[in-house]
Design a protein around this motif. Structure first.
Motif, PDB file in Angstrom:
ATOM      1  N   ALA A 201      -0.396  -5.215  -2.539  1.00 37.86           N
ATOM      2  CA  ALA A 201       0.103  -6.582  -2.712  1.00 37.86           C
ATOM      3  C   ALA A 201      -0.853  -7.610  -2.121  1.00 37.86           C
ATOM      4  N   GLY A 202      -1.279  -7.400  -0.905  1.00 39.79           N
ATOM      5  CA  GLY A 202      -2.228  -8.335  -0.319  1.00 39.79           C
ATOM      6  C   GLY A 202      -3.577  -8.098  -0.961  1.00 39.79           C
ATOM      7  N   GLY A 203      -4.290  -9.138  -1.391  1.00 42.08           N
ATOM      8  CA  GLY A 203      -5.476  -8.921  -2.217  1.00 42.08           C
ATOM      9  C   GLY A 203      -6.629  -8.254  -1.504  1.00 42.08           C
ATOM     10  N   ASN A 204      -7.724  -8.126  -2.180  1.00 36.64           N
ATOM     11  CA  ASN A 204      -8.999  -7.693  -1.621  1.00 36.64           C
ATOM     12  C   ASN A 204      -9.160  -6.223  -1.383  1.00 36.64           C
ATOM     13  N   THR A 205      -8.136  -5.439  -1.554  1.00 39.59           N
ATOM     14  CA  THR A 205      -8.354  -3.999  -1.368  1.00 39.59           C
ATOM     15  C   THR A 205      -7.886  -3.263  -2.612  1.00 39.59           C
ATOM     16  N   VAL A 206      -8.404  -2.059  -2.746  1.00 37.98           N
ATOM     17  CA  VAL A 206      -7.960  -1.210  -3.844  1.00 37.98           C
ATOM     18  C   VAL A 206      -7.802   0.197  -3.272  1.00 37.98           C
ATOM     19  N   VAL A 207      -6.799   0.906  -3.732  1.00 46.41           N
ATOM     20  CA  VAL A 207      -6.569   2.273  -3.268  1.00 46.41           C
ATOM     21  C   VAL A 207      -6.944   3.208  -4.410  1.00 46.41           C
ATOM     22  N   VAL A 208      -7.818   4.167  -4.143  1.00 49.16           N
ATOM     23  CA  VAL A 208      -8.251   5.094  -5.202  1.00 49.16           C
ATOM     24  C   VAL A 208      -7.957   6.526  -4.764  1.00 49.16           C
ATOM     25  N   GLY A 209      -7.781   7.379  -5.767  1.00 49.93           N
ATOM     26  CA  GLY A 209      -7.543   8.783  -5.465  1.00 49.93           C
ATOM     27  C   GLY A 209      -8.457   9.641  -6.311  1.00 49.93           C
ATOM     28  N   ASN A 210      -8.868  10.810  -5.788  1.00 47.72           N
ATOM     29  CA  ASN A 210      -9.772  11.633  -6.579  1.00 47.72           C
ATOM     30  C   ASN A 210      -9.215  13.026  -6.801  1.00 47.72           C
TER      31      ASN A 210
ATOM     32  N   ILE B 130      -7.500  10.192  -0.793  1.00 45.24           N
ATOM     33  CA  ILE B 130      -7.094   8.833  -1.171  1.00 45.24           C
ATOM     34  C   ILE B 130      -7.768   7.899  -0.198  1.00 45.24           C
ATOM     35  N   ALA B 131      -8.425   6.869  -0.720  1.00 42.70           N
ATOM     36  CA  ALA B 131      -9.121   5.954   0.167  1.00 42.70           C
ATOM     37  C   ALA B 131      -8.789   4.531  -0.210  1.00 42.70           C
ATOM     38  N   MET B 132      -8.876   3.665   0.794  1.00 50.03           N
ATOM     39  CA  MET B 132      -8.708   2.233   0.548  1.00 50.03           C
ATOM     40  C   MET B 132     -10.084   1.615   0.639  1.00 50.03           C
ATOM     41  N   LEU B 133     -10.467   0.918  -0.422  1.00 46.87           N
ATOM     42  CA  LEU B 133     -11.773   0.281  -0.440  1.00 46.87           C
ATOM     43  C   LEU B 133     -11.587  -1.215  -0.396  1.00 46.87           C
ATOM     44  N   ASP B 134     -12.513  -1.884   0.270  1.00 46.18           N
ATOM     45  CA  ASP B 134     -12.462  -3.334   0.327  1.00 46.18           C
ATOM     46  C   ASP B 134     -13.268  -3.865  -0.843  1.00 46.18           C
ATOM     47  N   LEU B 135     -12.693  -4.828  -1.565  1.00 44.29           N
ATOM     48  CA  LEU B 135     -13.370  -5.302  -2.774  1.00 44.29           C
ATOM     49  C   LEU B 135     -14.362  -6.407  -2.508  1.00 44.29           C
ATOM     50  N   ARG B 136     -14.439  -6.877  -1.278  1.00 43.05           N
ATOM     51  CA  ARG B 136     -15.391  -7.953  -1.045  1.00 43.05           C
ATOM     52  C   ARG B 136     -16.784  -7.390  -0.903  1.00 43.05           C
ATOM     53  N   LYS B 137     -16.880  -6.288  -0.151  1.00 42.82           N
ATOM     54  CA  LYS B 137     -18.209  -5.711   0.005  1.00 42.82           C
ATOM     55  C   LYS B 137     -18.327  -4.315  -0.599  1.00 42.82           C
TER      56      LYS B 137
ATOM     57  N   LEU C 234     -16.805  -1.535   0.799  1.00 34.79           N
ATOM     58  CA  LEU C 234     -16.846  -0.519   1.848  1.00 34.79           C
ATOM     59  C   LEU C 234     -15.500   0.180   1.943  1.00 34.79           C
ATOM     60  N   VAL C 235     -15.532   1.374   2.510  1.00 32.18           N
ATOM     61  CA  VAL C 235     -14.300   2.139   2.637  1.00 32.18           C
ATOM     62  C   VAL C 235     -13.549   1.660   3.864  1.00 32.18           C
ATOM     63  N   ARG C 236     -12.323   1.263   3.640  1.00 29.37           N
ATOM     64  CA  ARG C 236     -11.542   0.769   4.772  1.00 29.37           C
ATOM     65  C   ARG C 236     -10.904   1.915   5.548  1.00 29.37           C
ATOM     66  N   GLY C 237     -10.463   2.934   4.817  1.00 29.16           N
ATOM     67  CA  GLY C 237      -9.803   4.048   5.488  1.00 29.16           C
ATOM     68  C   GLY C 237      -9.344   5.061   4.459  1.00 29.16           C
ATOM     69  N   CYS C 238      -9.030   6.266   4.951  1.00 27.15           N
ATOM     70  CA  CYS C 238      -8.575   7.320   4.049  1.00 27.15           C
ATOM     71  C   CYS C 238      -7.153   7.693   4.393  1.00 27.15           C
ATOM     72  N   LEU C 239      -6.414   8.089   3.387  1.00 27.47           N
ATOM     73  CA  LEU C 239      -5.056   8.559   3.609  1.00 27.47           C
ATOM     74  C   LEU C 239      -5.075  10.068   3.471  1.00 27.47           C
ATOM     75  N   LYS C 240      -4.568  10.724   4.489  1.00 33.30           N
ATOM     76  CA  LYS C 240      -4.695  12.166   4.480  1.00 33.30           C
ATOM     77  C   LYS C 240      -3.393  12.829   4.100  1.00 33.30           C
ATOM     78  N   GLY C 241      -3.506  14.064   3.726  1.00 37.92           N
ATOM     79  CA  GLY C 241      -2.308  14.862   3.521  1.00 37.92           C
ATOM     80  C   GLY C 241      -2.247  15.553   2.185  1.00 37.92           C
TER      81      GLY C 241
END
Lengths: 381, 357
Positions: free
Chosen positions: A234-243, A248-255, A257-264
């Motif tokens: 909902a809050g802009g600027n990030t995207v969550v991708v899965g492979n 699953i990782a959250m990427l920042d769309l401004r630069k 870069l990887v913001r963080g990974c979701l594990k499990g």
């Protein structure tokens, strides 16, 4: 059946053809099946809301039928034939206002179906090997398609001959070889014209149709495995991708870069969706679990075992933990929520629920914190 | 070295210094006497300290003694003490149990890691319809409905060494209808369509590292899942003690032990589909895949019933251990394939009591 379906806040489609509804408040999963006997060609490939009020679900199966499921009644009401199985399964399903249906198959045929006719009103050819078709939430008649060796194309349904925007492939690499491209999923960024896509070559691209540049404006890479799905929180600027490896990782769309990974996750991610208002993301995949992570602290909030491999999921716009039923009185809801508190305390990993501060007493908070600390020590999921 | 002697003359000095740190004591002792005398004093001080300490609540542990021999002896003493106490406790309990006779409480079961296993929610319930349907229509349904017969192609990574070659040959005798082919550096993705055309149902690739087999890729052929295992503890036929004669051509029976979770079920079916559906009991051979703590042990035996209750078994054939590393949906495509399960060591091995299979 109706009350069960009204409780569910997450809907999932599985490979066995069963539509599953999960109620987070009660931590229960319900199966809704069309026919009494299951079969593999009922495998659910696409799910979408039938109307903006979210009272109907459209379920697209492998054999080319689109079924409508009513949440009030808890049963499938109608089924339509929208394409051959020979053309490939559904890669996108969307509903336009006025009960008009939009379907896209893997062979690239994008069709607009009106309510009562068995022939499509408009037909588009979006190229071969289309992997996904998505509708823009802002402009209902704009859709985007992309696939393997088939770049991102944005179509306007009112002018179906030519795409409004065709993306150009990336520049040749340092050996002057043509770069392969494989668009797996895309999303329209709200409040702007931009479209973000994820590719099978582990890249994330942002395209801006309003700029003269047809190549991606931003390019980011994550890990080494194909990215299968993405979602915008909902809050802009990030995207969550899965492979395909379950990362699953959250990427920042401004630069980029990887913001963080979701594990499990242990298996490939098939579908991700971020909740429209709460900072949570739901993921489902081949390991037969539905997982809900919180985006802020990247912790696993819920994990539900659903016995078949899951293909797609849909989140209801209302609160995840809402017990459903807007007709409940205040007193009744208080009681229900207190019971829920007890249920929460016995559950793994209660997130910091900001919306329930008044109901939680201090001792309960202490208890749940202690419990979550204990669970963390054991190294549980 | 006689450490039990406590010289009386040095008593006072020892007692005065018992509160100081051992280092200071040592230095003072060294300065004081030097040579053998200093050594003797050190000994005494240590003895004094330990004696004093045993009189008081132990503020020091055995590890603080710097002298290795002394420390070792103190530790042995400590262990003997503990063992003595444990034996006394056991004797007491046994006496109590005998005294109570029938009314004695039941013997406690010792905790093992298998006992303490965290309940896995994906454990398959035999009556579950959905899981039964899922299994009934998955990629192995052709085999389990009797429509296809297994035909296995065994190969290795490129340029295998002697041990791996012999392992493959022995595997081919164990699995009926198996063919060993030399790899010749061919790409697996190109071999697979050819295998499908020739009606093979399985492709088994034994990976070799440093002249020893260490990995196995098992790919179910028409479009089935691909499992990648780590292979360890390979014992070829000649290394097995008290083994029987070579296995015959009869199809063996298959035993799959302890595959309880959903993932375990899939892997169990993967193994079961390697062997023909109707075993020949005349051959009296059995192949066992035993899963314990996520390790799968493969054994091949010949059995004989001596009478109704006694069975004699002889181990034949190779024995090896497998550990699942990943299960991929679809045929072998490690880069672009979708994985149904991947071993993520730091996430999954964190809890010692949680197992995936």
């Amino acid at each position: 059946m109706g009350e069960q379906s009204r409780l569910c806040s997450v809907w999932l489609g599985s490979e066995t053809g069963i539509l599953k509804g999960v109620s987070m408040s009660r931590k229960q999963a319900f199966n809704f099946c069309n026919t009494s006997h299951l079969s593999r060609d009922q495998e659910v490939r696409a799910l979408c809301w039938g109307d903006p009020g979210e009272s109907e679900l459209l379920v697209g199966s492998v054999d080319g039928t689109v079924k409508t499921f009513s949440i009030e009644k808890g049963a499938f009401i109608e089924s339509r034939r929208c394409g051959d199985p020979a053309e490939g399964c559904f890669t996108g399903l969307a509903a336009l206002s006025g009960s008009v249906l939009l379907t896209c198959g893997e062979s690239g045929t994008l069709r607009v179906w009106k309510e009562d006719s068995s022939e499509p009103v408009t037909e588009l050819d979006a190229g071969k090997n289309v992997c996904r078709m998505r509708q823009s939430p802002a402009h209902q008649h704009k859709v985007a398609t992309g696939g393997k060796e088939n770049g991102l194309k944005i179509w306007d349904l009112e002018r179906p001959d030519k795409p409004v925007f065709t993306a150009k492939n990336l520049r040749d690499d340092w050996l002057d070889l043509r770069r392969p491209h494989w668009v797996k999923d895309m999303a329209f960024i709200p409040d702007s014209d931009k479209v973000v896509t994820c590719t099978g070559y582990h890249q994330v691209h942002v395209f801006d149709p309003s700029s003269p540049q047809r190549r991606p404006v931003l390019e980011a890479a994550y890990s080494e495995y194909p990215l299968t799905t993405l979602s915008l929180p909902a809050g802009g600027n990030t995207v969550v991708v899965g492979n395909t490896h379950g990362q699953i990782a959250m990427l920042d769309l401004r630069k980029g870069l990887v913001r963080g990974c979701l594990k499990g996750l242990a298996g490939g991610v098939r579908w991700l969706q971020c909740h429209p208002s709460q900072p949570v993301v739901a993921s489902c995949g081949l390991d037969r679990f539905l997982r809900i992570h919180s985006l802020e602290d990247r912790k696993l909030l819920h994990k539900v075992y659903l016995k078949s491999r899951l293909n797609c999921l849909l989140l209801a716009s209302r609160d995840l933990e809402d017990g459903g039923g807007a007709t409940e009185g205040e007193g009744a809801s208080q009681e229900v929520k207190e019971e829920e508190d007890e249920v929460w305390d016995t559950m793994e990993q209660v997130g910091e629920a900001e919306e329930k501060p008044k109901r939680k007493t201090t001792e309960e908070e202490g208890e749940s914190q202690k419990k979550s600390k204990k669970k963390r020590k054991k190294g549980q999921d | 070295m006689d450490i039990t002697e406590v010289p009386v003359s040095q008593d006072n000095r020892g007692k005065k210094k018992k509160n100081k740190k051992p280092k200071k004591k040592k230095s003072v002792a060294e300065e004081g006497d030097g040579g053998g005398g200093g050594g003797a004093e050190k000994k005494e001080e240590k003895m004094e300290k330990s004696e004093a300490a045993s009189a008081f609540p132990p503020t020091f542990s055995v590890s603080e003694i710097k002298n290795k021999q002394r420390r070792h002896l103190m530790f042995m003493k400590l262990k003997q003490e503990k063992r003595k106490q444990k034996m006394q406790l056991r004797k007491k309990k046994k006496k109590e149990r005998e005294a109570l006779g029938d009314k004695a409480p039941p013997k406690e079961v010792p905790k093992t890691i298998e006992n303490q296993r965290v309940y896995d929610e994906t454990t398959v319930d035999p009556e579950d319809e959905e899981v039964a349907f899922d299994e009934g229509t998955d990629e192995f349904s052709a085999y389990f409905n009797g429509l296809t017969n297994p035909k296995v192609l065994i190969t290795t990574s490129d340029r295998p060494r002697g041990r791996t070659v012999r392992f493959c040959e022995q595997l081919a005798t164990v699995i009926p209808n198996a063919h060993v082919y030399y790899r010749r550096g061919l790409a697996l993705k190109r071999i697979i369509p050819q295998c499908v055309a020739r009606n093979f149902t399985y492709l088994m690739v034994i990976n070799e590292d440093r002249k020893v087999p260490n990995g196995m890729v098992l790919c179910h052929l028409p479009d089935g899942p691909t499992a990648h295992f780590k292979v360890s503890s390979v014992r070829l036929r000649k290394e097995i003690k008290r083994r029987g004669k070579d296995p015959t051509e009869h199809s063996p029976e298959v035993i799959l032990n302890n595959f309880t979770t959903r993932l375990g079920h899939s892997i169990g079916r993967l193994f079961a589909a390697l062997f023909p559906q109707d075993p020949q009991f005349v051959g009296r051979q059995v192949a066992t895949f035993h899963n314990q703590r996520d390790f799968i042990f493969f054994r091949f035996h010949r059995y004989i019933f001596k009478n109704e209750k006694k069975v004699g078994i002889q181990e034949l054939g190779p024995r090896f251990t497998l550990k699942l590393r990943s299960l991929q949906k679809g045929t072998f495509d490690s880069k672009f394939g979708e994985y149904e399960w991947v071993l993520k060591r730091h996430e999954m091995d964190a809890c010692r009591r949680k197992f995936q299979l």
